[in-house]
Design an enzyme around this catalytic site. Structure first.
Site, short mmCIF file in Angstrom:
data_model
loop_
_atom_site.label_atom_id
_atom_site.label_comp_id
_atom_site.label_asym_id
_atom_site.label_seq_id
_atom_site.Cartn_x
_atom_site.Cartn_y
_atom_site.Cartn_z
NE ARG A 159 -3.84 -2.17 0.12
CZ ARG A 159 -3.54 -3.36 -0.45
NH1 ARG A 159 -2.46 -3.53 -1.18
NH2 ARG A 159 -4.37 -4.37 -0.31
CB SER A 210 -9.42 -1.98 4.79
OG SER A 210 -10.00 -3.20 4.40
CD GLU A 298 -5.66 0.05 2.49
OE1 GLU A 298 -5.57 -0.83 3.37
OE2 GLU A 298 -6.16 -0.17 1.38
C1 LIG Z 1 -15.85 -0.56 -0.99
C2 LIG Z 1 -14.37 -0.35 -1.13
C3 LIG Z 1 -13.52 -1.44 -1.26
C4 LIG Z 1 -12.14 -1.26 -1.41
N1 LIG Z 1 -11.33 -2.36 -1.54
C5 LIG Z 1 -10.00 -2.18 -1.71
C6 LIG Z 1 -9.12 -3.31 -1.86
O1 LIG Z 1 -9.56 -4.45 -1.88
N2 LIG Z 1 -7.80 -3.08 -2.02
C7 LIG Z 1 -7.28 -1.82 -2.02
O2 LIG Z 1 -6.05 -1.67 -2.18
N3 LIG Z 1 -8.07 -0.74 -1.86
C8 LIG Z 1 -9.40 -0.88 -1.72
N4 LIG Z 1 -10.21 0.21 -1.55
C9 LIG Z 1 -9.61 1.55 -1.52
C10 LIG Z 1 -9.63 2.28 -2.86
O3 LIG Z 1 -10.62 1.76 -3.70
C11 LIG Z 1 -8.30 2.22 -3.59
O4 LIG Z 1 -7.28 2.72 -2.78
C12 LIG Z 1 -8.35 3.00 -4.90
O5 LIG Z 1 -7.28 2.55 -5.68
C13 LIG Z 1 -8.25 4.53 -4.75
O6 LIG Z 1 -8.40 5.15 -6.03
P1 LIG Z 1 -9.21 6.51 -6.19
O7 LIG Z 1 -9.17 6.89 -7.61
O8 LIG Z 1 -10.56 6.40 -5.58
O9 LIG Z 1 -8.31 7.51 -5.35
P2 LIG Z 1 -8.80 8.74 -4.46
O10 LIG Z 1 -9.54 8.23 -3.28
O11 LIG Z 1 -9.46 9.75 -5.29
O12 LIG Z 1 -7.37 9.28 -4.00
C14 LIG Z 1 -6.57 8.50 -3.13
C15 LIG Z 1 -5.16 9.11 -3.10
O13 LIG Z 1 -4.56 8.94 -4.39
C16 LIG Z 1 -4.09 10.18 -4.88
N5 LIG Z 1 -4.28 10.14 -6.34
C17 LIG Z 1 -5.38 9.75 -7.01
N6 LIG Z 1 -5.15 9.79 -8.34
C18 LIG Z 1 -3.88 10.22 -8.50
C19 LIG Z 1 -3.05 10.49 -9.64
N7 LIG Z 1 -3.49 10.29 -10.88
N8 LIG Z 1 -1.79 10.94 -9.43
C20 LIG Z 1 -1.32 11.12 -8.17
N9 LIG Z 1 -2.05 10.89 -7.06
C21 LIG Z 1 -3.31 10.44 -7.22
C22 LIG Z 1 -4.96 11.24 -4.19
O14 LIG Z 1 -4.29 12.48 -4.10
C23 LIG Z 1 -5.16 10.60 -2.81
O15 LIG Z 1 -4.07 10.89 -1.97
C24 LIG Z 1 -11.60 0.05 -1.42
C25 LIG Z 1 -12.47 1.17 -1.30
C26 LIG Z 1 -13.84 0.96 -1.15
C27 LIG Z 1 -14.73 2.17 -1.06
#
Ligand SMILES: Cc1cc2nc3c(=O)[nH]c(=O)nc-3n(C[C@H](O)[C@H](O)[C@H](O)COP(=O)(O)OP(=O)(O)OC[C@H]3O[C@@H](n4cnc5c(N)ncnc54)[C@H](O)[C@@H]3O)c2cc1C
Length: 308
Positions: A159, A210, A298
């Protein structure tokens, strides 16, 4: 041409449905628009923060006085087994696409919300696969300069990626070299994953996944390792520690820790970031007192004055 909006409530943009207003807000669909947004921030001396799918965010009730840039860059191209994806593309779209084309290596990431860029930022993963496994390089924008970072440059860990130490590096594109696989087998794996995930995440659940990171077994004190029930891909789930200190089912305001999963914090509707933060801190402190273990979020915390 970018459109600047003012006082935009961020709860609309997070899966937790929590978050105060951003003073300024811009959604960008191309690298050019992203550059424009960064210029706008610079010209107006604004701090900025990028978001994408909002599925890994806890944003304070006070929101942000600066600029939020929502990344909506879309696109996907395939050449042989090499895929180039724009960072705002949903991870699900990429997973579906690879399965349809019989490309193996990220099928277990099925049903993880958010964008490809967000997944790379936090090295998202599930069931022993991570987004970095098949990644070759990413294209980033730093100020108004573009560069490529190789997988090695990105220093992936559980992570973690180097991007967490360089908040001004914005991923615009991600390149993968996939393995070849059997389409039917990939589909089967993905649907098995989905079934397992449905047990944890009810449809429409308001949460950020999580909340705390799991702990790597080999980084825990030996005497603690013997109490741990099971090895989950070399990790001890954070829920195990949280469960031991009675987190399951605990509530504060409209925030509830799941009755079934001690590391799942749910907004039952109308919940606040303040209550979320207080509940998370309460159980983090209890784990520290009982086991001497520091749980680390996380989820990315944005706009808080205090560290968790
Ligand atoms: C129901 C649910 C289940 C999930 N299950 C998992 C799982 O099984 N495994 C897991 O690892 N995660 C899981 N997650 C967490 C999440 O889905 C992941 O971490 C996801 O990859 C985040 O992507 P996002 O586009 O939503 O990022 P955001 O939430 O929009 O941003 C997260 C971070 O990434 C940065 N960021 C986003 N895009 C960029 C970019 N292009 N360049 C630089 N920085 C950037 C942002 O600044 C922020 O700090 C889950 C979430 C939910 C709601």
């Amino acid at each position: 041409m970018i459109k600047i909006q003012e006082n935009v409530l961020l709860e609309r943009y997070t899966t937790l449905r929590i978050g105060g207003a951003a003073k300024y807000f811009i959604e960008v669909y191309s690298i050019e628009e992203l550059k424009e947004a960064l210029h706008y921030a610079k010209d107006n001396a604004l701090t900025y923060y990028v978001i994408a799918g909002g599925s890994d965010l806890l944003i304070s009730d006070e929101g942000l006085s600066g600029l939020i840039i929502k990344l909506s860059l879309q696109g996907l191209t395939l050449e042989d087994a090499r895929i180039i994806v724009a960072s705002g593309t949903s991870l699900q779209k990429l997973v579906d696409y690879t399965i349809e084309h019989g490309l193996a290596g990220i099928e277990k990431l099925n049903n993880i919300p958010g964008s490809v860029g967000g997944a790379v930022y936090g090295n998202a993963g599930a069931f022993g696969q991570t987004i970095s496994d098949k990644l070759i390089r990413v294209r980033v924008l730093v100020g108004d300069k573009e560069k490529y970072l190789s997988k090695q440059d990105l220093e992936f860990d559980y992570r973690e990626s180097v991007l967490k130490n360089h908040k001004d590096w914005i991923i615009t594109e991600v390149e993968f070299e996939m393995g070849m696989g059997d389409r039917e087998l990939l589909r089967k794996t993905a649907s098995e994953v989905l079934e397992t995930r449905k047990q944890k995440y009810a449809l429409g659940i308001k949460c950020p996944g999580s909340f705390f990171k799991n702990l790597l077994i080999n980084r825990l004190p030996i005497e603690l390792q013997k109490d741990i029930p099971k090895d989950y891909f070399g990790k001890v789930p954070a829920w195990w520690f949280l469960e031991q200190v009675g987190a399951k089912g605990a509530t504060r305001g409209q925030i509830k820790i799941s009755d079934h999963h001690a590391n799942l914090y749910i907004n039952q509707g109308g919940g606040t970031a303040a209550d979320f933060f207080a509940l998370a801190k309460e159980y983090k402190d209890k784990v520290k007192d009982r086991f001497g273990v520091d749980l680390e979020p996380e989820v990315q915390l944005v706009g808080f004055k205090e560290e968790l």
